[in-house]
Design a protein around this motif. Structure first.
Motif, PDB file in Angstrom:
ATOM      1  N   MET A  38       0.832  -1.207   0.000  1.00  0.00           N
ATOM      2  CA  MET A  38       0.000   0.000   0.000  1.00  0.00           C
ATOM      3  C   MET A  38       0.865   1.255   0.000  1.00  0.00           C
ATOM      4  O   MET A  38       0.531   2.251  -0.647  1.00  0.00           O
ATOM      5  CB  MET A  38      -0.918   0.007   1.217  1.00  0.00           C
ATOM      6  CG  MET A  38      -2.019  -1.025   1.185  1.00  0.00           C
ATOM      7  SD  MET A  38      -3.068  -0.949   2.678  1.00  0.00           S
ATOM      8  CE  MET A  38      -3.896   0.632   2.416  1.00  0.00           C
ATOM      9  N   ALA A  39       1.967   1.202   0.738  1.00  0.00           N
ATOM     10  CA  ALA A  39       2.862   2.360   0.832  1.00  0.00           C
ATOM     11  C   ALA A  39       3.782   2.482  -0.382  1.00  0.00           C
ATOM     12  O   ALA A  39       4.440   3.508  -0.550  1.00  0.00           O
ATOM     13  CB  ALA A  39       3.693   2.266   2.109  1.00  0.00           C
ATOM     14  N   GLY A  40       3.843   1.425  -1.183  1.00  0.00           N
ATOM     15  CA  GLY A  40       4.673   1.453  -2.384  1.00  0.00           C
ATOM     16  C   GLY A  40       6.159   1.407  -2.096  1.00  0.00           C
ATOM     17  O   GLY A  40       6.954   2.037  -2.796  1.00  0.00           O
ATOM     18  N   VAL A  41       6.550   0.644  -1.059  1.00  0.00           N
ATOM     19  CA  VAL A  41       7.960   0.581  -0.685  1.00  0.00           C
ATOM     20  C   VAL A  41       8.495  -0.837  -0.844  1.00  0.00           C
ATOM     21  O   VAL A  41       7.741  -1.816  -0.788  1.00  0.00           O
ATOM     22  CB  VAL A  41       8.179   1.047   0.774  1.00  0.00           C
ATOM     23  CG1 VAL A  41       7.757   2.501   0.941  1.00  0.00           C
ATOM     24  CG2 VAL A  41       7.424   0.153   1.756  1.00  0.00           C
ATOM     25  N   ARG A  42       9.786  -0.939  -1.023  1.00  0.00           N
ATOM     26  CA  ARG A  42      10.446  -2.240  -1.071  1.00  0.00           C
ATOM     27  C   ARG A  42      10.302  -2.934   0.276  1.00  0.00           C
ATOM     28  O   ARG A  42      10.489  -2.328   1.327  1.00  0.00           O
ATOM     29  CB  ARG A  42      11.930  -2.048  -1.410  1.00  0.00           C
ATOM     30  CG  ARG A  42      12.748  -3.335  -1.377  1.00  0.00           C
ATOM     31  CD  ARG A  42      14.222  -3.038  -1.605  1.00  0.00           C
ATOM     32  NE  ARG A  42      15.015  -4.253  -1.479  1.00  0.00           N
ATOM     33  CZ  ARG A  42      15.863  -4.701  -2.405  1.00  0.00           C
ATOM     34  NH1 ARG A  42      16.024  -4.037  -3.545  1.00  0.00           N
ATOM     35  NH2 ARG A  42      16.562  -5.816  -2.200  1.00  0.00           N
ATOM     36  N   HIS A  43      10.007  -4.238   0.215  1.00  0.00           N
ATOM     37  CA  HIS A  43       9.768  -4.985   1.447  1.00  0.00           C
ATOM     38  C   HIS A  43      10.577  -6.272   1.439  1.00  0.00           C
ATOM     39  O   HIS A  43      10.551  -7.027   0.463  1.00  0.00           O
ATOM     40  CB  HIS A  43       8.279  -5.311   1.565  1.00  0.00           C
ATOM     41  CG  HIS A  43       7.907  -6.047   2.817  1.00  0.00           C
ATOM     42  ND1 HIS A  43       7.122  -7.176   2.822  1.00  0.00           N
ATOM     43  CD2 HIS A  43       8.227  -5.818   4.115  1.00  0.00           C
ATOM     44  CE1 HIS A  43       6.969  -7.601   4.057  1.00  0.00           C
ATOM     45  NE2 HIS A  43       7.615  -6.790   4.862  1.00  0.00           N
ATOM     46  N   THR A  44      11.310  -6.499   2.526  1.00  0.00           N
ATOM     47  CA  THR A  44      12.128  -7.699   2.671  1.00  0.00           C
ATOM     48  C   THR A  44      11.699  -8.443   3.924  1.00  0.00           C
ATOM     49  O   THR A  44      11.492  -7.831   4.976  1.00  0.00           O
ATOM     50  CB  THR A  44      13.621  -7.330   2.787  1.00  0.00           C
ATOM     51  OG1 THR A  44      14.020  -6.596   1.627  1.00  0.00           O
ATOM     52  CG2 THR A  44      14.473  -8.586   2.915  1.00  0.00           C
ATOM     53  N   ILE A  45      11.555  -9.769   3.822  1.00  0.00           N
ATOM     54  CA  ILE A  45      11.295 -10.605   4.994  1.00  0.00           C
ATOM     55  C   ILE A  45      12.539 -11.422   5.269  1.00  0.00           C
ATOM     56  O   ILE A  45      13.043 -12.129   4.395  1.00  0.00           O
ATOM     57  CB  ILE A  45      10.090 -11.532   4.770  1.00  0.00           C
ATOM     58  CG1 ILE A  45       8.812 -10.716   4.587  1.00  0.00           C
ATOM     59  CG2 ILE A  45       9.927 -12.490   5.955  1.00  0.00           C
ATOM     60  CD1 ILE A  45       7.567 -11.554   4.354  1.00  0.00           C
ATOM     61  N   LEU A  46      13.064 -11.308   6.480  1.00  0.00           N
ATOM     62  CA  LEU A  46      14.253 -12.047   6.875  1.00  0.00           C
ATOM     63  C   LEU A  46      13.890 -13.112   7.913  1.00  0.00           C
ATOM     64  O   LEU A  46      13.202 -12.814   8.891  1.00  0.00           O
ATOM     65  CB  LEU A  46      15.310 -11.098   7.464  1.00  0.00           C
ATOM     66  CG  LEU A  46      15.879 -10.043   6.509  1.00  0.00           C
ATOM     67  CD1 LEU A  46      16.887  -9.167   7.254  1.00  0.00           C
ATOM     68  CD2 LEU A  46      16.538 -10.698   5.307  1.00  0.00           C
ATOM     69  N   PRO A  47      14.346 -14.352   7.726  1.00  0.00           N
ATOM     70  CA  PRO A  47      14.013 -15.418   8.672  1.00  0.00           C
ATOM     71  C   PRO A  47      14.953 -15.440   9.879  1.00  0.00           C
ATOM     72  O   PRO A  47      16.168 -15.353   9.737  1.00  0.00           O
ATOM     73  CB  PRO A  47      14.195 -16.686   7.828  1.00  0.00           C
ATOM     74  CG  PRO A  47      15.264 -16.316   6.837  1.00  0.00           C
ATOM     75  CD  PRO A  47      15.086 -14.840   6.549  1.00  0.00           C
ATOM     76  N   ILE A  48      14.354 -15.507  11.071  1.00  0.00           N
ATOM     77  CA  ILE A  48      15.123 -15.662  12.312  1.00  0.00           C
ATOM     78  C   ILE A  48      14.343 -16.664  13.165  1.00  0.00           C
ATOM     79  O   ILE A  48      13.407 -16.292  13.870  1.00  0.00           O
ATOM     80  CB  ILE A  48      15.261 -14.334  13.082  1.00  0.00           C
ATOM     81  CG1 ILE A  48      15.787 -13.225  12.197  1.00  0.00           C
ATOM     82  CG2 ILE A  48      16.173 -14.499  14.281  1.00  0.00           C
ATOM     83  CD1 ILE A  48      15.809 -11.867  12.878  1.00  0.00           C
TER      84      ILE A  48
END
Length: 230
Positions: free
Chosen positions: A59-69
């Motif tokens: 919605m914000a139009g930003v790059r999104h990264t998911i990092l596993p921990i």
């Protein structure tokens, strides 16, 4: 010396998919020309948080990264990662931390976020911790954040700034800030319920705190308007 110069007009927001981090995302968008988000998959019981973070970043139009921990889930011992433990409601009468406290979580999150920012040439890391939070988590306090910022910059030979715009705000004040920075539409897709319920259960400590903030601010909770519930 970093291989990518840190740029002061770039910010990385630690986005959990919750009310506070969503507000911080829009706060960052109002102040920095370039904003990205990072979400941590730490084995949290309620996977809806990850879906909410994806939706809000889109919605914000930003790059999104998911990092596993996944270490927190392996350790267990808290209500956010261990299905055998039910979240406690409110503040404990003995003054101890509630079982929703995940020891070291924010320290690890912000260290990984800073490392990710360093790799991408981002000089600012924004997060939604607040010292006024009802639970008084020690890793949400200003002195913890300042000490961690110093350790990160010494350890990475960098000049990364940790921002916590909600640090001394009440929940009602964060709602007004969300209004100011244009975050209300995105808050309709946020998630804070400790039970992982959609619509929110309206009974857990997190739901009650959120409802109290919106009520005191005199603003209808966009999430409740969208899906019903508490």
């Amino acid at each position: 010396m970093s291989h990518t110069p840190l740029e002061p007009d770039r910010a990385l927001v630690v986005l959990s998919g919750g009310q506070d981090s969503t507000t911080c995302l829009y706060w960052a968008l109002s102040r920095f020309p370039h904003v990205e988000t990072v979400t941590f998959d730490y084995g949290q019981r309620h996977r809806v948080e990850l879906d909410c973070a994806r939706t809000i970043a889109a919605m914000a139009g930003v790059r999104h990264t998911i990092l596993p921990i996944d270490t927190f889930a392996a350790m267990g011992g808290n209500a956010l990662t261990d299905a055998a433990i039910a979240p406690e409601d409110g503040v404990r009468s003995d003054g101890a931390l509630p079982n929703t406290f995940v020891p070291g979580r924010n320290l690890i999150f912000l260290t990984f976020a800073a490392a990710h920012a360093w790799q991408r040439g981002i000089a600012n890391v924004v997060n939604g911790v607040a010292q006024t939070d009802y639970s008084g988590y020690p890793d949400c306090r200003e002195n913890t954040l300042k000490a961690l910022e110093l350790a990160i910059n010494l350890g990475m030979d960098s000049r990364i700034t940790l921002h916590a715009p909600l640090m001394f705000m009440s929940k009602a004040q964060t709602v007004h800030l969300a209004e100011e920075v244009g975050a209300l539409d995105a808050l309709a897709y946020s998630h804070t319920c400790y039970q992982g319920a959609v619509p929110p259960c309206g009974e857990c400590a997190s739901c009650l705190l959120r409802a109290k903030g919106f009520a005191e601010a005199g603003v209808a909770d966009p999430l409740v308007v969208r899906v019903g519930g508490c």
